[in-house]
Scaffold this motif. Structure first.
Motif, PDB file in Angstrom:
ATOM      1  N   VAL A  65       0.864  -1.169   0.000  1.00 14.83           N
ATOM      2  CA  VAL A  65       0.000   0.000   0.000  1.00 14.83           C
ATOM      3  C   VAL A  65       0.909   1.229   0.000  1.00 14.83           C
ATOM      4  O   VAL A  65       1.883   1.301   0.753  1.00 14.83           O
ATOM      5  N   SER A  66       0.620   2.155  -0.864  1.00 18.15           N
ATOM      6  CA  SER A  66       1.467   3.335  -0.987  1.00 18.15           C
ATOM      7  C   SER A  66       1.413   4.167   0.290  1.00 18.15           C
ATOM      8  O   SER A  66       0.383   4.196   0.978  1.00 18.15           O
ATOM      9  N   THR A 367      -1.384   4.033  -7.188  1.00 20.52           N
ATOM     10  CA  THR A 367      -0.359   4.697  -7.996  1.00 20.52           C
ATOM     11  C   THR A 367       0.918   4.940  -7.209  1.00 20.52           C
ATOM     12  O   THR A 367       0.913   4.975  -5.980  1.00 20.52           O
ATOM     13  N   THR A 368       1.990   5.121  -7.946  1.00 20.71           N
ATOM     14  CA  THR A 368       3.224   5.611  -7.338  1.00 20.71           C
ATOM     15  C   THR A 368       3.081   7.122  -7.131  1.00 20.71           C
ATOM     16  O   THR A 368       2.196   7.758  -7.738  1.00 20.71           O
ATOM     17  N   GLN A 371       3.137   8.897 -10.494  1.00 17.22           N
ATOM     18  CA  GLN A 371       1.915   8.680 -11.270  1.00 17.22           C
ATOM     19  C   GLN A 371       0.766   9.500 -10.684  1.00 17.22           C
ATOM     20  O   GLN A 371      -0.002  10.119 -11.431  1.00 17.22           O
ATOM     21  N   PHE A 372       0.653   9.495  -9.364  1.00 14.59           N
ATOM     22  CA  PHE A 372      -0.413  10.239  -8.702  1.00 14.59           C
ATOM     23  C   PHE A 372      -0.331  11.723  -9.049  1.00 14.59           C
ATOM     24  O   PHE A 372      -1.336  12.353  -9.388  1.00 14.59           O
ATOM     25  N   LEU A 373       0.873  12.276  -8.997  1.00 22.02           N
ATOM     26  CA  LEU A 373       1.051  13.699  -9.288  1.00 22.02           C
ATOM     27  C   LEU A 373       0.714  14.002 -10.738  1.00 22.02           C
ATOM     28  O   LEU A 373      -0.003  14.978 -11.031  1.00 22.02           O
ATOM     29  N   ILE A 430      -3.302  -0.308 -14.428  1.00 20.70           N
ATOM     30  CA  ILE A 430      -3.135  -0.627 -13.011  1.00 20.70           C
ATOM     31  C   ILE A 430      -4.248  -1.563 -12.555  1.00 20.70           C
ATOM     32  O   ILE A 430      -4.006  -2.546 -11.840  1.00 20.70           O
ATOM     33  N   TRP A 431      -5.482  -1.293 -12.980  1.00 22.56           N
ATOM     34  CA  TRP A 431      -6.598  -2.156 -12.599  1.00 22.56           C
ATOM     35  C   TRP A 431      -6.408  -3.561 -13.149  1.00 22.56           C
ATOM     36  O   TRP A 431      -6.556  -4.562 -12.419  1.00 22.56           O
TER      37      TRP A 431
END
Length: 586
Positions: A65-66, A367-368, A371-373, A430-431
């Motif tokens: 989990v990130s 996301t990493t 990726q999130f940003l 990702i999904w």
């Protein structure tokens, strides 16, 4: 004739045949490895010793989990503390002596080994997790049988009748509603595990009917069919471990049911061994000859008998399969897209709509940081606010069909203000990459003191918004008397012309100990179930009833409906030794 009977060797007294050959390259299927498929085909299912004894799945697989995902959850529920977990050796010391008679223990198919009994005592419900980590299993089966044929199952049920035993059918052990838990009582308990009946027995390529042992797990189903260019296409989130017989018994639904159908569209017929004898359900494509026995026996959850062989409707492997993601301005826009797409027959294989809270959670958890940003900045630049929702969709078929479906669907998306592109499709990848790994998240979060569980329902389109609001409000406020906040979010995972399913995930803090944590869950579960037991929504869309939902079934079926179901079950199991207390409380 196109039946490939030349590949099959049937014994004269058994319907569990020698297997059709399976690929020996142990390919990955949708990112879940089928390494457990042995090259000599003696066992195709994941061996139970390779799975966690106190959690989900293969011991070699974990889901991280990130940091920003964990931070998001804790921002809702507060600081957490980890609960202690007992060891396997500690629990083994609590397994009592078996009560099975020698007529059972002398059989080669029956084990009374303590660890075997422990590993078949619980499923994957939240109470099961509390029991497995706290060490209080309460009851264990007195023995576990591993039949290899319909004849074996018949013998076991006859002996169960002669010696007055309780019988619990066991597929993949993935139940999340208490299907397989033995209960306290004076009668000994025999669990019948179907894991050795895991072969593709026959494939009728002309009628596209595949006959399997009912204990075949999802990866082994697809691996064996893929060898011959076919696919079943049933992908519940538990696909890695759950079985054909379990899917049928609980009326399961897969992630791509829009394209491939629910299990009731796939199940064509088969063999059900009951205490009153063997019921053979013919695989006729359609009939008006009275009530449909196939439909009647699906969803009986082990109360009527045990499926041993099943006939499934399969299809050719698709030429192409794609998963994509679009973001829409708000829930209303996303729901409109789903309803219009299904009611206008756009040929998609799946549609899944996350509400705003779940969308935010997916962006954090899946996301990493980079990726999130990138995705968040892109969506904000395109004018989407915190009300945005994520729509995941897929196509499966030949390229021409997929191209037409995507063209039609993208036109619909555009009409409702969607944002799409390469960055949004990262979420689709990702999904697809982690579609069967969400159950592993429970173990990761457990180590952080974060408790997670789910529940699901289905209702008509006209009720969707009100039902979702009621469910989420009930869950969020269920621990208010303790000053605790529950984080909850919902998605639509299956769509129909008439309505859709709603699937809610919720997180809460562990309490001071296992017993207090279970009480918190019981409060949440009751609040959620009451919000569903209103006559317009089902108590279970895809997980079955089990023990956890049985008290609430009357609101959906009515008194007469419960009586009809009870009478049908008693006609096949008059002594009520098959899984008592599951589906129906009595």
């Amino acid at each position: 004739m196109s039946k490939i009977k030349s590949l099959i060797r049937k014994s004269p007294e058994s319907d569990q045949s020698a297997p059709i050959a399976v690929n020996s390259d142990n390919k990955n299927i949708d990112n879940i490895s089928v390494d457990s498929v042995s090259k000599d085909n003696t066992s195709l299912n994941t061996p139970i010793e390779q799975t966690r004894w106190n959690g989900w799945g293969n011991v070699s697989i974990n889901k991280k989990v990130s940091p920003h995902g964990a931070k998001l959850i804790k921002s809702h529920i507060g600081k957490t503390n980890k609960l202690k977990s007992v060891s396997l050796q500690q629990v083994l010391k609590t397994v009592p002596k078996s009560r099975l008679p020698t007529a059972l223990t002398d059989l080669d198919t029956v084990s009374i080994d303590s660890e075997v009994r422990l590993r078949h005592a619980r499923g994957q419900s939240f109470p099961d997790w509390i029991a497995m980590h706290g060490g209080d299993f309460e009851v264990f089966p007195d023995g576990v049988a591993f039949p290899e044929s319909t004849d074996d199952v018949e013998t076991l049920l006859k002996l169960a009748s002669e010696h007055d035993l309780i019988v619990i059918p066991f597929g993949g052990g993935t139940s999340v509603v208490g299907h397989i838990n033995p209960q306290k009582g004076s009668r000994a308990v025999l669990t019948i595990a179907m894991s050795k009946m895991d072969q593709l027995i026959d494939l009728d390529t002309e009628s596209q009917i595949a006959t399997f042992g009912a204990g075949t797990q999802g990866p082994a189903v697809e691996a064996q069919l893929d060898e011959h260019g076919y696919r079943l296409g049933h992908y519940p989130q538990s696909w890695e471990l759950s079985t054909l017989g379990g899917w049928i018994a609980a009326r399961s639904s897969g992630q791509q049911s829009l394209g491939y159908g629910r299990i009731e569209q796939m199940f064509a017929g088969g063999t059900l061994v009951t205490p009153q004898g063997v019921l053979n359900i013919a695989d006729i494509p359609a009939s008006s000859a009275g009530p449909d026995l196939r439909e009647m026996m699906m969803g009986t959850e082990g109360r009527a008998g045990i499926f041993t062989t099943v006939k499934m409707r399969v299809q050719s492997q698709p030429e192409e399969e794609l998963f994509k993601v679009a973001f829409l301005p708000n829930w209303a826009a996303g729901k409109a897209v789903l309803k219009q797409a299904v009611q206008s027959n756009i040929r998609l294989s799946m549609l899944r709509l996350s509400n705003a809270v779940e969308t935010d959670a997916h962006l954090h958890l899946g996301t990493t940081p980079s990726q999130f940003l990138a995705i968040s900045t892109y969506l904000k630049a395109r004018g989407l606010s915190s009300d945005k929702v994520m729509l995941t969709y897929g196509v499966s078929g030949d390229k021409a069909q997929n191209k037409l479906a995507l063209t039609q669907f993208k036109k619909l998306l555009k009409q409702h203000g969607s944002v799409t592109g390469k960055l949004t499709d990262i979420m689709g990848n990702i999904w697809a990459h982690g579609r069967f790994k969400f159950p592993y998240l429970r173990g990761t979060l457990w180590e952080k003191g974060i408790m997670v569980d789910t529940f699901e329902t289905a209702t008509n389109w006209i009720n969707i918004d009100e039902q979702m609001a009621q469910m989420q409000d009930a869950v969020k406020t269920s621990l208010a008397d303790e000053g605790e906040e529950v984080m909850a979010f919902t998605h639509i995972s299956h769509v129909y012309k008439q309505g859709a399913s709603l699937y809610t995930t919720y997180f809460f803090r562990a309490a001071k100990d296992h017993a207090a944590t279970l009480k918190r869950w019981q409060k949440i579960k009751h609040a959620a179930s009451v919000s569903l037991a209103n006559g317009t929504a089902t108590i279970s869309h895809q997980h079955g009833v089990g023990r956890d939902h049985a008290p609430y079934l009357g609101a959906e079926k009515g008194a007469l409906g419960l009586q009809v179901t009870s009478d049908m079950i008693k006609s096949l199991d008059p002594e009520q030794r098959m899984n008592p207390g599951v589906l129906l409380e009595k």
